[in-house]
Design a protein around this motif. Structure first.
Motif, short mmCIF file in Angstrom:
data_model
loop_
_atom_site.label_atom_id
_atom_site.label_comp_id
_atom_site.label_asym_id
_atom_site.label_seq_id
_atom_site.Cartn_x
_atom_site.Cartn_y
_atom_site.Cartn_z
N GLY A 179 -16.88 40.89 11.73
CA GLY A 179 -18.16 40.42 12.27
C GLY A 179 -18.60 41.29 13.44
N ASN A 180 -19.74 40.94 14.01
CA ASN A 180 -20.27 41.67 15.16
C ASN A 180 -19.65 41.09 16.43
OD1 ASN A 180 -21.75 43.12 16.97
ND2 ASN A 180 -23.70 42.09 16.57
N THR A 181 -18.45 41.54 16.75
CA THR A 181 -17.71 40.95 17.87
C THR A 181 -17.11 42.02 18.79
OG1 THR A 181 -15.64 40.95 16.60
CG2 THR A 181 -16.98 38.94 16.49
N HIS A 182 -16.88 41.61 20.02
CA HIS A 182 -16.04 42.40 20.93
C HIS A 182 -14.81 41.52 21.16
CE1 HIS A 182 -14.36 43.89 24.69
NE2 HIS A 182 -14.93 45.05 24.40
N VAL A 183 -13.64 42.05 20.81
CA VAL A 183 -12.41 41.24 20.86
C VAL A 183 -11.51 41.69 22.00
CG1 VAL A 183 -10.29 40.61 19.64
CG2 VAL A 183 -12.46 40.69 18.40
N THR A 184 -11.25 40.75 22.92
CA THR A 184 -10.19 40.92 23.91
C THR A 184 -9.02 40.07 23.42
OG1 THR A 184 -11.87 41.11 25.64
CG2 THR A 184 -9.60 40.70 26.36
N ALA A 185 -7.81 40.61 23.48
CA ALA A 185 -6.66 39.89 22.93
C ALA A 185 -5.52 39.90 23.92
CB ALA A 185 -6.22 40.56 21.62
N LEU A 214 -6.42 36.06 32.21
CA LEU A 214 -7.28 36.23 31.03
C LEU A 214 -8.54 37.05 31.32
CD1 LEU A 214 -7.04 32.60 29.57
CD2 LEU A 214 -5.61 34.57 28.99
N LYS A 215 -8.48 37.93 32.30
CA LYS A 215 -9.66 38.71 32.70
C LYS A 215 -9.91 39.86 31.73
CE LYS A 215 -9.91 38.23 37.77
NZ LYS A 215 -10.30 36.86 37.63
N SER A 216 -11.12 39.95 31.21
CA SER A 216 -11.50 41.06 30.35
C SER A 216 -11.52 42.35 31.16
CB SER A 216 -12.89 40.82 29.76
OG SER A 216 -13.49 42.03 29.39
N PRO A 217 -10.83 43.42 30.71
CA PRO A 217 -10.84 44.70 31.45
C PRO A 217 -12.25 45.25 31.66
CG PRO A 217 -9.10 44.71 29.82
CD PRO A 217 -9.89 43.46 29.57
N GLU A 238 -11.86 28.56 32.39
CA GLU A 238 -13.24 28.27 32.79
C GLU A 238 -13.97 29.43 33.46
OE1 GLU A 238 -15.86 24.54 33.85
OE2 GLU A 238 -13.89 24.50 34.80
N PRO A 239 -13.37 30.11 34.47
CA PRO A 239 -14.13 31.19 35.12
C PRO A 239 -14.40 32.39 34.21
CG PRO A 239 -11.88 31.04 36.01
CD PRO A 239 -12.06 29.87 35.10
N ASN A 240 -13.70 32.47 33.08
CA ASN A 240 -13.88 33.62 32.17
C ASN A 240 -14.87 33.34 31.05
OD1 ASN A 240 -11.81 35.51 33.24
ND2 ASN A 240 -10.43 33.80 32.76
N LEU A 241 -15.39 32.11 30.98
CA LEU A 241 -16.29 31.75 29.88
C LEU A 241 -17.74 32.06 30.24
CD1 LEU A 241 -14.86 28.24 28.87
CD2 LEU A 241 -14.53 30.41 27.66
N SER A 242 -18.52 32.42 29.23
CA SER A 242 -19.97 32.57 29.43
C SER A 242 -20.55 31.17 29.64
CB SER A 242 -20.60 33.25 28.21
OG SER A 242 -20.44 32.44 27.06
N SER A 243 -21.84 31.09 29.96
CA SER A 243 -22.42 29.80 30.36
C SER A 243 -22.26 28.72 29.29
CB SER A 243 -23.89 29.97 30.73
OG SER A 243 -24.58 30.56 29.66
N ASN A 244 -22.27 29.11 28.01
CA ASN A 244 -22.08 28.14 26.93
C ASN A 244 -20.75 28.38 26.21
OD1 ASN A 244 -24.55 26.64 27.04
ND2 ASN A 244 -25.56 28.51 26.32
N GLY A 245 -19.81 29.00 26.90
CA GLY A 245 -18.56 29.38 26.24
C GLY A 245 -17.69 28.20 25.85
N LYS A 246 -16.88 28.41 24.82
CA LYS A 246 -16.00 27.32 24.37
C LYS A 246 -14.60 27.84 24.09
CE LYS A 246 -18.48 26.33 20.53
NZ LYS A 246 -18.79 25.84 19.16
N VAL A 247 -13.63 26.98 24.32
CA VAL A 247 -12.24 27.28 23.99
C VAL A 247 -11.91 26.49 22.73
CG1 VAL A 247 -9.83 27.08 24.70
CG2 VAL A 247 -11.58 27.65 26.39
N ILE A 248 -11.48 27.19 21.68
CA ILE A 248 -11.12 26.55 20.42
C ILE A 248 -9.60 26.50 20.37
CG2 ILE A 248 -11.27 26.72 17.90
CD1 ILE A 248 -13.87 28.64 18.85
N ASP A 249 -9.04 25.31 20.55
CA ASP A 249 -7.58 25.15 20.68
C ASP A 249 -7.00 24.79 19.32
OD1 ASP A 249 -4.99 24.59 21.40
OD2 ASP A 249 -5.53 23.48 23.21
N ILE A 250 -6.20 25.72 18.76
CA ILE A 250 -5.67 25.47 17.41
C ILE A 250 -4.40 24.61 17.41
CG2 ILE A 250 -6.66 27.64 16.57
CD1 ILE A 250 -3.61 28.52 16.27
N THR A 251 -3.79 24.40 18.59
CA THR A 251 -2.63 23.50 18.66
C THR A 251 -2.84 22.53 19.82
OG1 THR A 251 -1.43 25.09 20.04
CG2 THR A 251 -0.95 25.13 17.69
N PRO A 252 -3.87 21.66 19.70
CA PRO A 252 -4.22 20.82 20.83
C PRO A 252 -3.14 19.77 21.14
CG PRO A 252 -5.49 20.20 18.89
CD PRO A 252 -4.73 21.44 18.53
N GLY A 253 -2.83 19.64 22.43
CA GLY A 253 -1.92 18.60 22.89
C GLY A 253 -2.72 17.57 23.68
#
Length: 329
Positions: A179-185, A214-217, A238-253
């Motif tokens: 997709g049209n993405t920029h991926v930080t890993a 988790l700071k993007s270089p 939270e400080p690394n998310l864009s204004s509407n950013g979301k965290v998708i947790d695949i192993t939620p506790g």
């Protein structure tokens, strides 16, 4: 079939880890309506397999003891039950067995037609077996939760993928780059080059200060985080998310559900979304075809014979596999 028994591994109660897996001879299962009997060539382990053994989903899973665990398999159709129309004996397939029934750590297993797809010769059994749970989780997180279009259309999405060298993570990086993405890993130091080779634009060692934060270089804020690791608090995201950013947790506790509820109640634009994978045949078929076309690869950490499946189980619990752990009957 002359033989009526097969080799399998099962556990009789919650807990006990790899040491609680017992080698047994049990009857080869019989396919019912809309089911097929498969002779298995490869089985892939997922963390959910041993988490079910630990009792994370009790009292729902396992449905009963003894339990033959594992759900991701590739094999050959031996026999079809009533109502099966798209497969016949001799077909090579990839299947997701239902977690209610499990049955994967064995020489044979019964699969439902609606969660089974054909496997072409270009896709090895091990590559195919890696796909169902991990591949479909990555696919759903990207396409449904993060809104990435895998045909490359749409606006650029800035993504963070944590634990990017693991089962779900290594698929997520590759799919995201379609997709049209920029991926930080993020990953451990030993896997930095590996994750770059999968296509990640920036890779962080999670043990360095910037990695832990988790700071993007390149200073980007993330539109979505595919969170495949554990133990990272919301305050770090939270400080690394864009204004509407979301965290998708695949192993939620429990803490993830608390954050999810708090963000809902306070109408926060930044959100945490727990993800529960929904296994869909058309999506599994899409992934198998990507592997066939060379656009997606299953990276195999290690292979074990069924006679040593408990070693594969212990390796999965250890949590440092690069890619997928495969068991071969």
């Amino acid at each position: 079939m002359a033989e009526t028994l097969m080799h399998a591994l099962q556990y009789d109660s919650y807990g006990g880890g790899a040491a609680a897996l017992k080698h047994v001879e049990v009857p080869i299962p019989t396919p019912n309506k809309d089911e097929m009997l498969l002779k298995l060539d490869a089985i892939s382990l997922n963390p959910v397999d041993w988490k079910i053994q630990e009792g994370v989903l009790r009292p729902f899973l396992p449905r009963k003891f003894p339990c033959i665990p594992a759900s991701d398999v590739a094999g050959e159709v031996v026999k079809v039950g009533p109502g099966v129309t798209n497969f016949k004996a001799g077909d090579k397939v990839v299947a997701a067995l239902h977690h209610f029934t499990g049955g994967g750590l064995a020489e044979y297993a019964v699969a439902k037609e609606n969660l089974t797809v054909a496997r072409s010769p270009e896709v090895s059994a091990a590559e195919g077996a890696g796909l169902p749970v991990a591949g479909l989780t990555a696919h759903q997180a990207l396409t449904q939760a993060a809104g990435v279009k895998l045909d490359g259309s749409g606006q650029q999405v800035n993504l963070l993928i944590t634990a990017a060298s693991g089962g779900v993570g290594h698929y997520a990086v590759q799919l995201a780059k379609l997709g049209n993405t920029h991926v930080t890993a993020t990953c451990g130091a030993r896997n930095l080059d590996f994750v770059k080779s999968l296509g990640a634009d920036e890779v962080l060692d999670y043990k360095t200060p910037d990695g832990a934060a988790l700071k993007s270089p390149s200073g980007r804020k993330y539109d979505a985080v595919i969170h495949c690791a554990a133990g990272i608090p919301w305050s770090t995201f939270e400080p690394n998310l864009s204004s509407n950013g979301k965290v998708i947790d695949i192993t939620p506790g429990p803490s993830a559900f608390l954050t999810f509820a708090m963000k809902k109640l306070t109408f926060s634009k930044k959100k945490l979304e727990p993800l529960f994978v929904s296994l869909k045949k058309e999506n599994l078929n899409y992934l198998v075809n990507l592997v066939k076309d060379g656009k997606l690869k299953t990276v195999i950490d290690s292979k074990y014979p069924l006679s040593k499946a408990e070693e594969a189980w212990a390796k999965s619990i250890d949590g440092h596999a690069t890619g997928k752990i495969i068991v071969e009957p």
